[in-house]
Design a protein around this motif. Structure first.
Motif, PDB file in Angstrom:
ATOM      1  N   GLY A   1      10.511   1.187  16.576  1.00  0.00           N
ATOM      2  CA  GLY A   1      10.036   2.568  16.557  1.00  0.00           C
ATOM      3  C   GLY A   1       8.530   2.571  16.701  1.00  0.00           C
ATOM      4  N   THR A   2       8.001   3.591  17.351  1.00  0.00           N
ATOM      5  CA  THR A   2       6.568   3.698  17.584  1.00  0.00           C
ATOM      6  C   THR A   2       6.122   5.097  17.172  1.00  0.00           C
ATOM      7  OG1 THR A   2       6.878   2.260  19.512  1.00  0.00           O
ATOM      8  CG2 THR A   2       4.752   3.385  19.316  1.00  0.00           C
ATOM      9  N   TYR A   3       5.044   5.163  16.386  1.00  0.00           N
ATOM     10  CA  TYR A   3       4.574   6.436  15.841  1.00  0.00           C
ATOM     11  C   TYR A   3       3.063   6.509  15.989  1.00  0.00           C
ATOM     12  CZ  TYR A   3       9.211   6.234  13.880  1.00  0.00           C
ATOM     13  OH  TYR A   3      10.571   6.128  13.750  1.00  0.00           O
TER      14      TYR A   3
ATOM     15  N   ALA B   1       5.925  14.821  18.526  1.00  0.00           N
ATOM     16  CA  ALA B   1       6.562  15.175  17.264  1.00  0.00           C
ATOM     17  C   ALA B   1       6.056  16.544  16.809  1.00  0.00           C
ATOM     18  CB  ALA B   1       6.247  14.106  16.217  1.00  0.00           C
TER      19      ALA B   1
ATOM     20  N   TRP C   1       3.231  12.026  17.735  1.00  0.00           N
ATOM     21  CA  TRP C   1       4.006  11.511  18.865  1.00  0.00           C
ATOM     22  C   TRP C   1       4.833  10.356  18.349  1.00  0.00           C
ATOM     23  CZ3 TRP C   1       4.466   6.852  21.385  1.00  0.00           C
ATOM     24  CH2 TRP C   1       5.021   6.862  22.668  1.00  0.00           C
ATOM     25  N   ASP C   2       6.046  10.233  18.854  1.00  0.00           N
ATOM     26  CA  ASP C   2       6.847   9.070  18.471  1.00  0.00           C
ATOM     27  C   ASP C   2       7.759   8.640  19.601  1.00  0.00           C
ATOM     28  OD1 ASP C   2       9.050  10.788  18.433  1.00  0.00           O
ATOM     29  OD2 ASP C   2       9.243  10.786  16.268  1.00  0.00           O
TER      30      ASP C   2
ATOM     31  N   ALA D   1       3.118  12.058   7.846  1.00  0.00           N
ATOM     32  CA  ALA D   1       3.563  10.668   7.713  1.00  0.00           C
ATOM     33  C   ALA D   1       3.991  10.432   6.267  1.00  0.00           C
ATOM     34  CB  ALA D   1       2.431   9.715   8.089  1.00  0.00           C
TER      35      ALA D   1
ATOM     36  N   ARG E   1      11.532   6.676  19.787  1.00  0.00           N
ATOM     37  CA  ARG E   1      12.692   6.121  19.097  1.00  0.00           C
ATOM     38  C   ARG E   1      13.675   5.651  20.165  1.00  0.00           C
ATOM     39  NH1 ARG E   1      13.178   9.390  13.664  1.00  0.00           N
ATOM     40  NH2 ARG E   1      11.044  10.128  13.553  1.00  0.00           N
TER      41      ARG E   1
ATOM     42  N   SER F   1      10.690   9.133  23.903  1.00  0.00           N
ATOM     43  CA  SER F   1       9.373   9.523  23.403  1.00  0.00           C
ATOM     44  C   SER F   1       9.240  11.031  23.455  1.00  0.00           C
ATOM     45  CB  SER F   1       8.264   8.871  24.214  1.00  0.00           C
ATOM     46  OG  SER F   1       8.279   9.347  25.529  1.00  0.00           O
TER      47      SER F   1
ATOM     48  N   ILE G   1       2.274  12.838  12.065  1.00  0.00           N
ATOM     49  CA  ILE G   1       2.888  12.121  13.183  1.00  0.00           C
ATOM     50  C   ILE G   1       2.882  13.095  14.355  1.00  0.00           C
ATOM     51  CG2 ILE G   1       4.952  10.986  14.074  1.00  0.00           C
ATOM     52  CD1 ILE G   1       5.707  10.444  11.102  1.00  0.00           C
TER      53      ILE G   1
ATOM     54  N   ILE H   1      -0.079   8.442  14.545  1.00  0.00           N
ATOM     55  CA  ILE H   1      -0.453   9.244  13.376  1.00  0.00           C
ATOM     56  C   ILE H   1      -1.919   9.636  13.521  1.00  0.00           C
ATOM     57  CG2 ILE H   1      -0.600   9.278  10.859  1.00  0.00           C
ATOM     58  CD1 ILE H   1       1.427   6.887  10.918  1.00  0.00           C
TER      59      ILE H   1
ATOM     60  N   PHE I   1      10.312   6.285   7.639  1.00  0.00           N
ATOM     61  CA  PHE I   1       9.972   6.783   8.967  1.00  0.00           C
ATOM     62  C   PHE I   1      11.221   7.097   9.802  1.00  0.00           C
ATOM     63  CE2 PHE I   1       5.658   5.561   8.151  1.00  0.00           C
ATOM     64  CZ  PHE I   1       4.904   6.317   9.030  1.00  0.00           C
TER      65      PHE I   1
END
Length: 185
Positions: free
Chosen positions: A144-146, A5, A156-157, A10, A159, A2, A154, A148, A104
């Protein structure tokens, strides 16, 4: 992994809702920030387990003024059935051709990352909690978590490096709180 970003826009994409309608992603984050969770294949015990965790924490997400949406790589009918089977109170969208996953840049894994022996114990625990499903879709696809924001960035993400990894709920909330103050409980 995490991280915050670099405020990347997006992708301009659409997802298919449970009724089979194409919904622009931009409609999902226009009023409130959106936590967009991409699932692995249908039948992934880790993903079912994580969807249940999102449900368990959904009211908390709402208090922190963020909406939640889950994306599966199945068809609209499968999205509807997945949502109903788990009694999810947030929407589940379909991306049958995985074009939104690719937009993404949701990571794909190798055999070691999705089913290596180092994951078996966690898989057994998830199987005990959530049962087993029939694998359908790209078995090498990771989740995956994003997050927005309402400007379509975006911010924060997460992977993962393996199929068992999902973001810590508290990390998501801390990232969300940088966007807006917490609502009164």
């Amino acid at each position: 992994m995490s991280h915050y970003a670099p405020f990347v826009p997006a992708p301009r994409v659409s997802l298919i809702n449970a009724q089979g309608e194409s919904i622009p992603l931009s409609q999902m984050y226009g009023q409130r920030p959106l936590l967009l969770q991409f699932s692995r294949h249908l039948g992934c015990v880790f993903c079912v387990d994580h969807a249940k965790q999102l449900l368990k924490n959904y009211e908390t997400f709402q208090r922190h003024k963020i909406d939640v949406a889950l994306v599966i790589m199945g068809e609209a009918e499968e999205a509807r059935k997945f949502r109903e089977a788990l009694k999810l109170t947030f929407p589940v969208y379909a991306d049958p051709d995985q074009s939104v996953y690719r937009a993404f840049d949701v990571p794909r894994g190798n055999v070691w990352q999705v089913a290596g022996p180092h994951l078996w114990w966690e898989g057994l625990k998830a199987l005990t909690r959530s049962g087993i499903g029939v694998p359908k879709g790209d078995l090498m696809q990771l989740s995956g978590t994003y997050l927005i924001d309402t400007n379509g960035l975006i911010v924060w993400d997460f992977r993962p490096a393996t199929s068992v990894e999902f973001p810590n709920i508290d990390e998501i909330l801390v990232a969300a709180d940088t966007l807006s103050p917490i609502a009164d409980a």
